[in-house]
Design a protein around this motif. Sequence first.
Motif, PDB file in Angstrom:
ATOM      1  N   CYS A 167      32.290 -39.379  -1.657  1.00  0.00           N
ATOM      2  CA  CYS A 167      33.660 -39.377  -2.182  1.00  0.00           C
ATOM      3  C   CYS A 167      33.832 -38.453  -3.379  1.00  0.00           C
ATOM      4  N   ASP A 168      32.733 -38.163  -4.089  1.00  0.00           N
ATOM      5  CA  ASP A 168      32.822 -37.255  -5.232  1.00  0.00           C
ATOM      6  C   ASP A 168      32.608 -35.802  -4.799  1.00  0.00           C
ATOM      7  N   THR A 169      32.644 -35.556  -3.486  1.00  0.00           N
ATOM      8  CA  THR A 169      32.514 -34.238  -2.832  1.00  0.00           C
ATOM      9  C   THR A 169      31.075 -33.774  -2.681  1.00  0.00           C
ATOM     10  N   GLY A 170      30.080 -34.594  -3.036  1.00  0.00           N
ATOM     11  CA  GLY A 170      28.694 -34.229  -2.797  1.00  0.00           C
ATOM     12  C   GLY A 170      28.436 -34.079  -1.308  1.00  0.00           C
ATOM     13  N   ILE A 171      27.734 -33.017  -0.923  1.00  0.00           N
ATOM     14  CA  ILE A 171      27.562 -32.678   0.489  1.00  0.00           C
ATOM     15  C   ILE A 171      26.091 -32.660   0.878  1.00  0.00           C
ATOM     16  N   GLY A 172      25.801 -33.279   2.006  1.00  0.00           N
ATOM     17  CA  GLY A 172      24.530 -33.095   2.684  1.00  0.00           C
ATOM     18  C   GLY A 172      23.310 -33.712   2.040  1.00  0.00           C
ATOM     19  N   LEU A 173      22.144 -33.168   2.435  1.00  0.00           N
ATOM     20  CA  LEU A 173      20.843 -33.703   2.029  1.00  0.00           C
ATOM     21  C   LEU A 173      20.734 -33.933   0.534  1.00  0.00           C
ATOM     22  N   MET A 174      21.059 -32.896  -0.235  1.00  0.00           N
ATOM     23  CA  MET A 174      20.864 -32.939  -1.679  1.00  0.00           C
ATOM     24  C   MET A 174      22.142 -33.295  -2.433  1.00  0.00           C
ATOM     25  N   SER A 191      23.856 -16.477  -1.144  1.00  0.00           N
ATOM     26  CA  SER A 191      25.084 -16.857  -0.437  1.00  0.00           C
ATOM     27  C   SER A 191      24.797 -18.059   0.468  1.00  0.00           C
ATOM     28  N   TYR A 192      24.134 -19.062  -0.072  1.00  0.00           N
ATOM     29  CA  TYR A 192      23.789 -20.236   0.704  1.00  0.00           C
ATOM     30  C   TYR A 192      25.046 -21.038   1.080  1.00  0.00           C
ATOM     31  N   ASP A 193      25.047 -21.564   2.290  1.00  0.00           N
ATOM     32  CA  ASP A 193      26.150 -22.369   2.807  1.00  0.00           C
ATOM     33  C   ASP A 193      25.829 -23.843   2.564  1.00  0.00           C
ATOM     34  N   VAL A 194      26.597 -24.495   1.722  1.00  0.00           N
ATOM     35  CA  VAL A 194      26.321 -25.877   1.359  1.00  0.00           C
ATOM     36  C   VAL A 194      26.413 -26.820   2.559  1.00  0.00           C
ATOM     37  N   GLU A 195      27.105 -26.397   3.615  1.00  0.00           N
ATOM     38  CA  GLU A 195      27.254 -27.227   4.805  1.00  0.00           C
ATOM     39  C   GLU A 195      26.033 -27.134   5.729  1.00  0.00           C
ATOM     40  N   ASP A 196      25.216 -26.112   5.565  1.00  0.00           N
ATOM     41  CA  ASP A 196      24.029 -25.928   6.396  1.00  0.00           C
ATOM     42  C   ASP A 196      22.860 -26.688   5.772  1.00  0.00           C
ATOM     43  N   TYR A 197      22.153 -27.484   6.559  1.00  0.00           N
ATOM     44  CA  TYR A 197      21.137 -28.364   5.976  1.00  0.00           C
ATOM     45  C   TYR A 197      20.003 -27.589   5.312  1.00  0.00           C
ATOM     46  N   ALA A 201      19.248 -27.563   1.214  1.00  0.00           N
ATOM     47  CA  ALA A 201      17.956 -27.834   0.574  1.00  0.00           C
ATOM     48  C   ALA A 201      17.628 -26.752  -0.446  1.00  0.00           C
ATOM     49  N   TYR A 202      17.917 -25.479  -0.120  1.00  0.00           N
ATOM     50  CA  TYR A 202      17.661 -24.387  -1.061  1.00  0.00           C
ATOM     51  C   TYR A 202      18.521 -24.526  -2.312  1.00  0.00           C
ATOM     52  N   LEU A 203      19.788 -24.924  -2.120  1.00  0.00           N
ATOM     53  CA  LEU A 203      20.675 -25.112  -3.269  1.00  0.00           C
ATOM     54  C   LEU A 203      20.185 -26.241  -4.164  1.00  0.00           C
ATOM     55  N   GLY A 204      19.735 -27.340  -3.553  1.00  0.00           N
ATOM     56  CA  GLY A 204      19.183 -28.431  -4.343  1.00  0.00           C
ATOM     57  C   GLY A 204      17.933 -28.000  -5.087  1.00  0.00           C
ATOM     58  N   GLY A 205      17.062 -27.227  -4.414  1.00  0.00           N
ATOM     59  CA  GLY A 205      15.872 -26.700  -5.068  1.00  0.00           C
ATOM     60  C   GLY A 205      16.220 -25.744  -6.195  1.00  0.00           C
TER      61      GLY A 205
END
Length: 284
Positions: A167-174, A191-197, A201-205
Amino acid sequence: MRRILGRWAVVAVAALLAAGTLTACGEGERPVAADLPTAAPVDQPQEAPADAPSEEPPAVAAMGGRPSPSASASPRAKPSRTSTGPLAKPDPPTETKVPPPPRKPVAGCKPSYRGTAASRSQVKAALADAAARTYWPTSAPDIRIPSALMKATAWQESGWQSNIVACDTGIGLMQVMPDTAKWMNQRFGQSYDVEDYQDNAYLGGSYLAWLTKYIGDMYFKADYRLDASLCTAQLESCLLNAVISAYNFGHAAVAEKDKPLTIPNPQYVRNVRALMTECECLSF
């Protein structure tokens, strides 16, 4: 990447740490471990496919370079320190441009799902790949994100559900928020896509690596070791706990100019630390 834990998270942590081994505090009351584990298993780095453009944007190069999938960079000598604990008065931050603050949780809201969920084997490979990356190849090549930390954070945040949207817009695995994803892409020239799993993971890392450098420079004299053996029963004692805390509450809640290191969300930190050694996800 702050978020309210869903019902599944409570069940998962309770099942892992049954028989009253945890105590509660913070937003969600639940049992927690009285003594933190002193070591966390770390998987061996795995080579990831090269995906970085050949040309480095000048702004990115000036700030230390984009993350690299190669683990061949030579680590710097560890800083000479008389103590592994944080400085009482922090040094000025070396990163002056910072991520946006996390959004406030939405009370009474249930997460939604969109798209097809990645399998556990796909998630495991994506998290291992993200952990194996060198995020600061120029200015801090010795920064490494432990595989156990990646896996535990993803389990705490999403239960390894790649298609969940909070609900706070957090997306996916991370549970990466769109604003944070945009900032991380700009900071590291990606240019990582936050919707791609995998990209998630790369964005979280990337965020964990950024927090490691930011807090490590301020409080630990550029000693970037995310090592559980450096932690004591006091949560403010080590960089690992500070990075976990900041991933959930934001860097500004943990590291503030002229103020001691602060852990505002002890329950979250204890949960992730426990998951680093006891999570069922470690056996997937």
